[in-house]
Design a protein around this motif. Structure first.
Motif, PDB file in Angstrom:
ATOM      1  N   VAL A 143      54.086  63.578  24.412  1.00  0.00           N
ATOM      2  CA  VAL A 143      52.654  63.296  24.590  1.00  0.00           C
ATOM      3  C   VAL A 143      52.292  61.987  23.895  1.00  0.00           C
ATOM      4  O   VAL A 143      51.638  61.113  24.473  1.00  0.00           O
ATOM      5  CB  VAL A 143      51.788  64.448  24.040  1.00  0.00           C
ATOM      6  N   ALA A 144      52.746  61.845  22.644  1.00  0.00           N
ATOM      7  CA  ALA A 144      52.427  60.644  21.861  1.00  0.00           C
ATOM      8  C   ALA A 144      52.988  59.388  22.517  1.00  0.00           C
ATOM      9  O   ALA A 144      52.345  58.333  22.541  1.00  0.00           O
ATOM     10  CB  ALA A 144      52.960  60.790  20.448  1.00  0.00           C
ATOM     11  N   GLU A 145      54.182  59.506  23.084  1.00  0.00           N
ATOM     12  CA  GLU A 145      54.799  58.357  23.758  1.00  0.00           C
ATOM     13  C   GLU A 145      53.969  57.971  24.984  1.00  0.00           C
ATOM     14  O   GLU A 145      53.657  56.794  25.185  1.00  0.00           O
ATOM     15  CB  GLU A 145      56.230  58.723  24.170  1.00  0.00           C
ATOM     16  N   ARG A 146      53.595  58.940  25.795  1.00  0.00           N
ATOM     17  CA  ARG A 146      52.803  58.664  27.002  1.00  0.00           C
ATOM     18  C   ARG A 146      51.436  58.089  26.648  1.00  0.00           C
ATOM     19  O   ARG A 146      50.900  57.258  27.379  1.00  0.00           O
ATOM     20  CB  ARG A 146      52.652  59.943  27.830  1.00  0.00           C
ATOM     21  N   ALA A 147      50.891  58.532  25.522  1.00  0.00           N
ATOM     22  CA  ALA A 147      49.542  58.101  25.123  1.00  0.00           C
ATOM     23  C   ALA A 147      49.528  56.770  24.376  1.00  0.00           C
ATOM     24  O   ALA A 147      48.466  56.319  23.939  1.00  0.00           O
ATOM     25  CB  ALA A 147      48.895  59.180  24.256  1.00  0.00           C
ATOM     26  N   GLY A 148      50.697  56.167  24.196  1.00  0.00           N
ATOM     27  CA  GLY A 148      50.740  54.852  23.550  1.00  0.00           C
ATOM     28  C   GLY A 148      50.648  54.894  22.029  1.00  0.00           C
ATOM     29  O   GLY A 148      50.377  53.871  21.394  1.00  0.00           O
ATOM     30  N   SER A 152      59.515  56.381  21.567  1.00  0.00           N
ATOM     31  CA  SER A 152      60.461  57.400  21.115  1.00  0.00           C
ATOM     32  C   SER A 152      61.733  56.702  20.662  1.00  0.00           C
ATOM     33  O   SER A 152      62.464  56.127  21.476  1.00  0.00           O
ATOM     34  CB  SER A 152      60.751  58.383  22.252  1.00  0.00           C
ATOM     35  N   GLY A 153      61.975  56.727  19.354  1.00  0.00           N
ATOM     36  CA  GLY A 153      63.104  56.001  18.789  1.00  0.00           C
ATOM     37  C   GLY A 153      64.433  56.692  19.026  1.00  0.00           C
ATOM     38  O   GLY A 153      64.500  57.849  19.427  1.00  0.00           O
ATOM     39  N   LYS A 154      65.499  55.967  18.739  1.00  0.00           N
ATOM     40  CA  LYS A 154      66.840  56.558  18.867  1.00  0.00           C
ATOM     41  C   LYS A 154      67.049  57.694  17.878  1.00  0.00           C
ATOM     42  O   LYS A 154      67.917  58.540  18.075  1.00  0.00           O
ATOM     43  CB  LYS A 154      67.907  55.473  18.677  1.00  0.00           C
ATOM     44  N   ASN A 155      66.224  57.715  16.821  1.00  0.00           N
ATOM     45  CA  ASN A 155      66.305  58.814  15.847  1.00  0.00           C
ATOM     46  C   ASN A 155      65.464  60.020  16.261  1.00  0.00           C
ATOM     47  O   ASN A 155      65.284  60.954  15.480  1.00  0.00           O
ATOM     48  CB  ASN A 155      65.883  58.332  14.453  1.00  0.00           C
ATOM     49  N   CYS A 156      64.948  59.985  17.500  1.00  0.00           N
ATOM     50  CA  CYS A 156      64.142  61.082  18.072  1.00  0.00           C
ATOM     51  C   CYS A 156      62.799  61.242  17.371  1.00  0.00           C
ATOM     52  O   CYS A 156      62.173  62.297  17.478  1.00  0.00           O
ATOM     53  CB  CYS A 156      64.921  62.404  18.066  1.00  0.00           C
ATOM     54  N   SER A 157      62.362  60.225  16.660  1.00  0.00           N
ATOM     55  CA  SER A 157      61.016  60.206  16.076  1.00  0.00           C
ATOM     56  C   SER A 157      60.138  59.259  16.891  1.00  0.00           C
ATOM     57  O   SER A 157      60.644  58.325  17.519  1.00  0.00           O
ATOM     58  CB  SER A 157      61.060  59.703  14.625  1.00  0.00           C
ATOM     59  N   PHE A 178      39.863  61.442  30.973  1.00  0.00           N
ATOM     60  CA  PHE A 178      39.823  60.168  30.235  1.00  0.00           C
ATOM     61  C   PHE A 178      40.802  59.171  30.851  1.00  0.00           C
ATOM     62  O   PHE A 178      41.919  59.542  31.234  1.00  0.00           O
ATOM     63  CB  PHE A 178      40.198  60.385  28.767  1.00  0.00           C
ATOM     64  N   PRO A 179      40.438  57.891  30.916  1.00  0.00           N
ATOM     65  CA  PRO A 179      41.383  56.873  31.378  1.00  0.00           C
ATOM     66  C   PRO A 179      42.578  56.804  30.420  1.00  0.00           C
ATOM     67  O   PRO A 179      42.385  56.765  29.203  1.00  0.00           O
ATOM     68  CB  PRO A 179      40.568  55.573  31.336  1.00  0.00           C
ATOM     69  N   PRO A 180      43.798  56.806  30.945  1.00  0.00           N
ATOM     70  CA  PRO A 180      44.970  56.810  30.068  1.00  0.00           C
ATOM     71  C   PRO A 180      45.241  55.450  29.432  1.00  0.00           C
ATOM     72  O   PRO A 180      44.871  54.411  29.980  1.00  0.00           O
ATOM     73  CB  PRO A 180      46.111  57.204  31.006  1.00  0.00           C
ATOM     74  N   ASP A 181      45.900  55.482  28.276  1.00  0.00           N
ATOM     75  CA  ASP A 181      46.352  54.255  27.619  1.00  0.00           C
ATOM     76  C   ASP A 181      47.763  53.917  28.079  1.00  0.00           C
ATOM     77  O   ASP A 181      48.486  54.762  28.620  1.00  0.00           O
ATOM     78  CB  ASP A 181      46.332  54.433  26.094  1.00  0.00           C
ATOM     79  N   GLU A 182      48.152  52.675  27.829  1.00  0.00           N
ATOM     80  CA  GLU A 182      49.499  52.219  28.213  1.00  0.00           C
ATOM     81  C   GLU A 182      50.506  52.594  27.127  1.00  0.00           C
ATOM     82  O   GLU A 182      50.215  52.446  25.936  1.00  0.00           O
ATOM     83  CB  GLU A 182      49.501  50.702  28.401  1.00  0.00           C
ATOM     84  N   PRO A 183      51.691  53.046  27.509  1.00  0.00           N
ATOM     85  CA  PRO A 183      52.752  53.251  26.512  1.00  0.00           C
ATOM     86  C   PRO A 183      53.101  51.930  25.838  1.00  0.00           C
ATOM     87  O   PRO A 183      52.891  50.855  26.413  1.00  0.00           O
ATOM     88  CB  PRO A 183      53.928  53.761  27.348  1.00  0.00           C
ATOM     89  N   VAL A 184      53.633  52.006  24.601  1.00  0.00           N
ATOM     90  CA  VAL A 184      54.013  50.780  23.893  1.00  0.00           C
ATOM     91  C   VAL A 184      55.490  50.470  24.142  1.00  0.00           C
ATOM     92  O   VAL A 184      56.271  51.352  24.492  1.00  0.00           O
ATOM     93  CB  VAL A 184      53.737  50.885  22.367  1.00  0.00           C
ATOM     94  N   GLU A 185      55.839  49.217  23.950  1.00  0.00           N
ATOM     95  CA  GLU A 185      57.204  48.771  24.202  1.00  0.00           C
ATOM     96  C   GLU A 185      58.182  49.378  23.192  1.00  0.00           C
ATOM     97  O   GLU A 185      57.909  49.423  21.991  1.00  0.00           O
ATOM     98  CB  GLU A 185      57.261  47.242  24.105  1.00  0.00           C
ATOM     99  N   ASN A 186      59.311  49.843  23.684  1.00  0.00           N
ATOM    100  CA  ASN A 186      60.380  50.350  22.820  1.00  0.00           C
ATOM    101  C   ASN A 186      61.074  49.170  22.145  1.00  0.00           C
ATOM    102  O   ASN A 186      61.567  48.263  22.819  1.00  0.00           O
ATOM    103  CB  ASN A 186      61.385  51.147  23.665  1.00  0.00           C
ATOM    104  N   ARG A 187      61.093  49.184  20.797  1.00  0.00           N
ATOM    105  CA  ARG A 187      61.651  48.041  20.065  1.00  0.00           C
ATOM    106  C   ARG A 187      62.990  48.361  19.409  1.00  0.00           C
ATOM    107  O   ARG A 187      63.469  47.583  18.573  1.00  0.00           O
ATOM    108  CB  ARG A 187      60.656  47.572  19.001  1.00  0.00           C
ATOM    109  N   CYS A 188      63.606  49.482  19.762  1.00  0.00           N
ATOM    110  CA  CYS A 188      64.889  49.827  19.127  1.00  0.00           C
ATOM    111  C   CYS A 188      65.992  48.844  19.512  1.00  0.00           C
ATOM    112  O   CYS A 188      66.884  48.555  18.708  1.00  0.00           O
ATOM    113  CB  CYS A 188      65.320  51.246  19.507  1.00  0.00           C
ATOM    114  N   GLY A 189      65.952  48.355  20.741  1.00  0.00           N
ATOM    115  CA  GLY A 189      66.952  47.383  21.178  1.00  0.00           C
ATOM    116  C   GLY A 189      68.370  47.907  21.046  1.00  0.00           C
ATOM    117  O   GLY A 189      68.662  49.054  21.390  1.00  0.00           O
TER     118      GLY A 189
END
Length: 380
Positions: A143-148, A152-157, A178-189
């Motif tokens: 849910v948190a990932e979809r809501a921006g 979701s990190g490689k450590n599953c947090s 409610f209008p949805p927010d955009e997910p944020v970019e994954n920076r784990c690389g």
């Protein structure tokens, strides 16, 4: 109803009640998550603490008919402790993970979500809402990932750009679209520091956790800890922070925004030997307000015994002998027997041999045999 204006009012109100981050997501089924959870179940990677019904975990409409959107919230917690006590050779200490510092976060987040519900229902009396923290059915990280809130990190947090992964999560399903927010970019690389550092190899690959090997889960189990994990547990009494501590995104992240989450240094880094002698009442008085107390006294005391064995603490021997002889719980008697062997004090041998003659529990007898074998090996 002007949902854009209402969304802005909810955001502003959330800040006024101490919610550090808020995001909005659609209540569509979590299709990809459903497949991942099925795979986890097939592999036997789940902890058993989760909601067993995958449909409920991935379909918000089963939890709230007419669900249209989900409000996700995050509260930051500290990563560093002021005036942290230090253990000594004569007074060894254990440690509770950071997510268990201060007041139980379930209670704090439920209070915030309750306030948010009341605000929303005052604005839209016909609205329907259903809130939950991580013991609820929904997978709150998804849910948190979809809501921006974060990625979701490689450590599953969930890792937030602002607070790293040191955040507690909660969510509210509602029939307000409610209008949805955009997910944020994954920076784990290409970073794999969390995978490389996991003490038990529980992070199978980035984003996949075998909970059955995770020390955070294992510290919460009530039975005997498997031999292969006893060395790995170190002085952990509840939880494990390794995959968060090594994460580059957490470097320098330490927020003290909520007095409720400030740790009592003596409670989160307690002396180990006094912990073995605590009554149920003393345990509840000392640790009852913390999230780490939810499984009761036995797992914490078992872990304290393993920590004393990890330190090879000779001063613990008489206390472990008392547990071996007098404690009514097989897991505690047996773990004490193993720990006596691990510490390696030869004076424990006749007591272990005597206990072998009088012990009726087969699992405890097996642990006594392990303890005697360890003593024999230490002598060689």
């Amino acid at each position: 109803m002007d949902v854009m204006a209402l969304k802005q009012e909810v955001i502003e109100y959330s800040r006024s009640i101490g919610i550090d981050k808020i995001g909005f997501a659609s209540a569509d089924p979590f299709v990809e998550l459903k497949e991942r959870l099925r795979r986890q179940q097939e592999l036997g990677y789940q902890s058993g603490f989760e909601e067993p019904d995958i449909e409920k975990r991935t379909n918000p409409s089963l939890l709230l008919p007419e669900a249209k959107s989900i409000i996700a919230i995050a509260l930051a917690y500290p990563s560093k402790m002021k005036n942290a006590p230090r253990g000594t050779k004569t007074e060894r200490r254990g440690v509770f993970c950071r997510a268990s510092w201060g007041k139980d976060y379930h209670d704090v987040l439920r209070e915030r979500l309750q306030q948010l519900e009341e605000f929303l229902l005052a604005k839209v009396p016909h609205a329907r809402v259903r809130s939950m923290v991580d013991t609820g059915e929904l997978a709150d990280r998804a849910v948190a990932e979809r809501a921006g809130i974060g990625w979701s990190g490689k450590n599953c947090s969930i890792i937030t750009p602002e607070f790293g992964s040191y955040v507690y999560l909660g969510e509210m399903i509602t029939n307000i679209p409610f209008p949805p927010d955009e997910p944020v970019e994954n920076r784990c690389g290409t970073c794999t520091k969390c995978i490389d550092a996991c003490p038990t190899g529980a992070l199978v690959q980035g984003g996949q956790l075998n909970a059955q090997r995770c020390l955070s889960f294992l510290t919460q189990t009530k039975g005997f800890l498997a031999d292969e994990f006893r060395e790995k547990i170190g002085n952990r009494l509840y939880g494990c922070d390794t995959c968060q501590q090594v994460c580059p995104e957490n470097k320098g992240k330490d927020f003290h925004l909520h007095p409720e989450f400030e740790p009592d240094p003596e409670a989160v880094k307690p002396k180990l030997i006094p912990l073995l002698q605590m009554s149920n009442r003393e345990f509840k008085e000392t640790f009852g307000a913390m999230a780490g107390s939810w499984r009761g006294k036995k797992p914490i005391q078992r872990n304290a015994i393993l920590a004393l064995a990890h330190y090879k603490d000779q001063t613990a021997v008489p206390h472990l002998l008392r547990l071996l002889k007098e404690d009514s719980r097989p897991v505690i008697r047996g773990t004490a027997a193993w720990a006596l062997g691990k510490i390696g004090d030869p004076s424990a041998k006749p007591y272990l041999e005597a206990a072998r003659q009088t012990e009726a529990d087969a699992d405890v007898i097996a642990e006594i045999e392990k303890g005697l074998k360890l003593l024999a090996e230490a002598k060689e």
